[in-house]
Motif scaffolding. Structure first.
Motif, PDB file in Angstrom:
ATOM      1  N   VAL A   1       0.854  -1.186   0.000  1.00 33.94           N
ATOM      2  CA  VAL A   1       0.000   0.000   0.000  1.00 33.94           C
ATOM      3  C   VAL A   1       0.891   1.238   0.000  1.00 33.94           C
ATOM      4  CG1 VAL A   1      -1.769   1.291   1.234  1.00 33.94           C
ATOM      5  CG2 VAL A   1      -1.822  -1.213   1.222  1.00 33.94           C
ATOM      6  N   ILE A   2       0.847   1.990  -1.090  1.00 32.34           N
ATOM      7  CA  ILE A   2       1.655   3.204  -1.201  1.00 32.34           C
ATOM      8  C   ILE A   2       0.762   4.397  -0.881  1.00 32.34           C
ATOM      9  CG2 ILE A   2       3.133   4.599  -2.701  1.00 32.34           C
ATOM     10  CD1 ILE A   2       3.803   2.112  -4.259  1.00 32.34           C
ATOM     11  N   SER A   3       0.825   4.835   0.348  1.00 35.96           N
ATOM     12  CA  SER A   3      -0.026   5.931   0.809  1.00 35.96           C
ATOM     13  C   SER A   3       0.633   7.278   0.507  1.00 35.96           C
ATOM     14  CB  SER A   3      -0.280   5.809   2.313  1.00 35.96           C
ATOM     15  OG  SER A   3      -0.878   6.988   2.809  1.00 35.96           O
ATOM     16  N   PRO A   4      -0.140   8.264   0.030  1.00 32.50           N
ATOM     17  CA  PRO A   4       0.437   9.584  -0.235  1.00 32.50           C
ATOM     18  C   PRO A   4       0.874  10.312   1.036  1.00 32.50           C
ATOM     19  CG  PRO A   4      -1.945   9.621  -0.512  1.00 32.50           C
ATOM     20  CD  PRO A   4      -1.560   8.192  -0.339  1.00 32.50           C
ATOM     21  N   THR A   5       0.425   9.818   2.197  1.00 34.08           N
ATOM     22  CA  THR A   5       0.798  10.467   3.459  1.00 34.08           C
ATOM     23  C   THR A   5       1.925   9.734   4.181  1.00 34.08           C
ATOM     24  OG1 THR A   5      -0.833   9.217   4.764  1.00 34.08           O
ATOM     25  CG2 THR A   5      -1.586  11.258   3.722  1.00 34.08           C
ATOM     26  N   ALA A   6       2.473   8.690   3.555  1.00 37.25           N
ATOM     27  CA  ALA A   6       3.486   7.878   4.240  1.00 37.25           C
ATOM     28  C   ALA A   6       4.700   8.709   4.635  1.00 37.25           C
ATOM     29  CB  ALA A   6       3.906   6.710   3.350  1.00 37.25           C
ATOM     30  N   LYS A   7       5.146   9.603   3.763  1.00 41.99           N
ATOM     31  CA  LYS A   7       6.327  10.418   4.062  1.00 41.99           C
ATOM     32  C   LYS A   7       6.085  11.299   5.275  1.00 41.99           C
ATOM     33  CE  LYS A   7       9.567  13.745   2.058  1.00 41.99           C
ATOM     34  NZ  LYS A   7       9.979  14.471   0.819  1.00 41.99           N
ATOM     35  N   ALA A   8       4.942  11.989   5.296  1.00 38.32           N
ATOM     36  CA  ALA A   8       4.622  12.862   6.427  1.00 38.32           C
ATOM     37  C   ALA A   8       4.407  12.060   7.701  1.00 38.32           C
ATOM     38  CB  ALA A   8       3.381  13.696   6.104  1.00 38.32           C
ATOM     39  N   ASP A   9       3.765  10.899   7.569  1.00 37.72           N
ATOM     40  CA  ASP A   9       3.498  10.070   8.745  1.00 37.72           C
ATOM     41  C   ASP A   9       4.790   9.573   9.389  1.00 37.72           C
ATOM     42  OD1 ASP A   9       0.816  10.410   8.236  1.00 37.72           O
ATOM     43  OD2 ASP A   9       0.556   8.462   7.256  1.00 37.72           O
ATOM     44  N   MET A  10       5.785   9.279   8.552  1.00 38.97           N
ATOM     45  CA  MET A  10       7.025   8.704   9.057  1.00 38.97           C
ATOM     46  C   MET A  10       8.053   9.751   9.467  1.00 38.97           C
ATOM     47  SD  MET A  10       6.894   5.480   9.311  1.00 38.97           S
ATOM     48  CE  MET A  10       8.650   5.198   9.558  1.00 38.97           C
ATOM     49  N   ALA A  11       7.821  11.016   9.172  1.00 40.00           N
ATOM     50  CA  ALA A  11       8.814  12.064   9.410  1.00 40.00           C
ATOM     51  C   ALA A  11       9.336  12.086  10.844  1.00 40.00           C
ATOM     52  CB  ALA A  11       8.257  13.425   9.016  1.00 40.00           C
ATOM     53  N   PRO A  12       8.466  12.073  11.877  1.00 40.38           N
ATOM     54  CA  PRO A  12       8.998  12.115  13.252  1.00 40.38           C
ATOM     55  C   PRO A  12       9.855  10.900  13.603  1.00 40.38           C
ATOM     56  CG  PRO A  12       6.645  12.652  13.218  1.00 40.38           C
ATOM     57  CD  PRO A  12       6.990  12.103  11.874  1.00 40.38           C
ATOM     58  N   VAL A  13       9.409   9.718  13.180  1.00 43.39           N
ATOM     59  CA  VAL A  13      10.154   8.496  13.489  1.00 43.39           C
ATOM     60  C   VAL A  13      11.502   8.507  12.786  1.00 43.39           C
ATOM     61  CG1 VAL A  13      10.154   5.974  13.286  1.00 43.39           C
ATOM     62  CG2 VAL A  13       8.030   7.185  13.819  1.00 43.39           C
ATOM     63  N   LEU A  14      11.511   8.874  11.504  1.00 41.15           N
ATOM     64  CA  LEU A  14      12.754   8.880  10.741  1.00 41.15           C
ATOM     65  C   LEU A  14      13.726   9.925  11.265  1.00 41.15           C
ATOM     66  CD1 LEU A  14      11.390   8.443   7.092  1.00 41.15           C
ATOM     67  CD2 LEU A  14      12.369   6.701   8.597  1.00 41.15           C
ATOM     68  N   GLN A  15      13.226  11.073  11.670  1.00 37.35           N
ATOM     69  CA  GLN A  15      14.093  12.121  12.192  1.00 37.35           C
ATOM     70  C   GLN A  15      14.771  11.672  13.475  1.00 37.35           C
ATOM     71  OE1 GLN A  15      14.982  15.126  10.846  1.00 37.35           O
ATOM     72  NE2 GLN A  15      16.435  15.129  12.552  1.00 37.35           N
ATOM     73  N   GLU A  16      14.002  11.068  14.369  1.00 39.10           N
ATOM     74  CA  GLU A  16      14.570  10.591  15.629  1.00 39.10           C
ATOM     75  C   GLU A  16      15.613   9.506  15.384  1.00 39.10           C
ATOM     76  OE1 GLU A  16      13.104   8.312  19.726  1.00 39.10           O
ATOM     77  OE2 GLU A  16      11.627   9.040  18.274  1.00 39.10           O
ATOM     78  N   THR A  17      15.278   8.564  14.501  1.00 42.25           N
ATOM     79  CA  THR A  17      16.193   7.462  14.218  1.00 42.25           C
ATOM     80  C   THR A  17      17.454   7.959  13.526  1.00 42.25           C
ATOM     81  OG1 THR A  17      14.335   5.947  13.998  1.00 42.25           O
ATOM     82  CG2 THR A  17      16.438   5.235  13.072  1.00 42.25           C
ATOM     83  N   GLU A  18      17.298   8.886  12.567  1.00 45.38           N
ATOM     84  CA  GLU A  18      18.450   9.382  11.820  1.00 45.38           C
ATOM     85  C   GLU A  18      19.423  10.114  12.736  1.00 45.38           C
ATOM     86  OE1 GLU A  18      19.239  11.304   7.459  1.00 45.38           O
ATOM     87  OE2 GLU A  18      17.640  12.185   8.651  1.00 45.38           O
ATOM     88  N   THR A  19      18.894  10.884  13.676  1.00 43.45           N
ATOM     89  CA  THR A  19      19.761  11.599  14.610  1.00 43.45           C
ATOM     90  C   THR A  19      20.607  10.619  15.416  1.00 43.45           C
ATOM     91  OG1 THR A  19      18.195  13.428  14.794  1.00 43.45           O
ATOM     92  CG2 THR A  19      19.812  13.191  16.565  1.00 43.45           C
TER      93      THR A  19
END
Length: 244
Positions: free
Chosen positions: A185-203
């Motif tokens: 399922v390729i959701s158009p909101t996936a990028k925005a939904d994952m932004a907080p998680v990815l930012q925390e993990t990337e840091t």
């Protein structure tokens, strides 16, 4: 390739548009997060969680994806770092191994690498993770420097003939494993939904990769990582922390 599109276990048709590929990668990251939440809920309920299925994520021309979305290394790093325990495995390729295409936190989470001919010793270092791998000396005829856990050896890859050898190979796969895979399922909101998680993990991963780079630099200066025990790695870590 039209033959590869016939494979029944594709969760999505092969994506050739960079923008669509970026959306698909964020969708994979979002699905991984759903699995993590399911694991947490199962653990809280005292249930043993079983991986419902495995997914291999293949991506080529990484430099093109970075041009489309400079932050695409965030979901790639997330998949590489967290995916193995959740049933996801990442295989990526690029013809331009530079620090903007392969930042340190992504490289730190790709433990096995194959480097063909590259343009410079610096690109060879980034591609292999080793300071003197010799990848820039490859002659481009199928020879690769393979590195696993800071150990390198030269291997030779076989160039499959796409016109004559690929079709029967795909036929065999289709006959042996005919079950069609579930869709992604390729959701158009996936990028925005994952932004907080990815930012925390990337840091966190950036901090970890900086420490790893420092450890490896000291390790190579002191005789190579193949001679270092876990106790020695711990001592090196304390040395790096003490140096600030």
């Amino acid at each position: 390739n039209s033959d590869l599109q016939r494979l029944p276990h594709l969760v999505t048709p092969i994506v050739t548009d960079p923008s669509q590929a970026v959306a698909a990668l964020y969708a994979v990251a979002a699905e991984m997060q759903q699995r993590r939440e399911q694991i947490a809920a199962g653990n809280a309920a005292g249930q043993r969680w079983q991986i419902p299925g495995r997914m291999d994520v293949y991506g080529d021309e990484l430099a093109h994806l970075v041009r489309v979305d400079p932050n695409i290394t965030a979901p790639l790093t997330w998949i590489a770092a967290e995916g193995r325990g959740l049933g996801y495995h990442l295989i990526i390729g690029t013809q331009r191994p530079t620090v903007d295409v392969m930042p340190g936190h992504l490289r730190a989470n790709t433990p096995c690498r194959f480097a063909g001919w590259v343009r410079s010793a610096e690109e060879a270092r980034i591609a292999t993770g080793l300071p003197a791998s010799g990848a820039e000396k490859q002659n481009g005829d199928g020879h690769f420097v393979m590195t696993i856990r800071s150990q390198a050896e030269t291997v030779h890859g076989y160039a499959l003939n796409l016109a004559t050898e690929l079709p029967p190979l795909v036929d065999t796969v289709c006959k042996r494993w005919p079950t069609k895979a579930r869709g992604l399922v390729i959701s158009p909101t996936a990028k925005a939904d994952m932004a907080p998680v990815l930012q925390e993990t990337e840091t966190k991963l950036k901090d970890d990769s900086a420490m790893l780079d420092a450890l490896l630099t000291i390790a190579h200066e002191e005789g190579g990582t193949d001679k270092i025990s876990l106790n020695r790695i711990s001592a090196l870590g304390e040395k790096v922390e003490g140096a600030g």
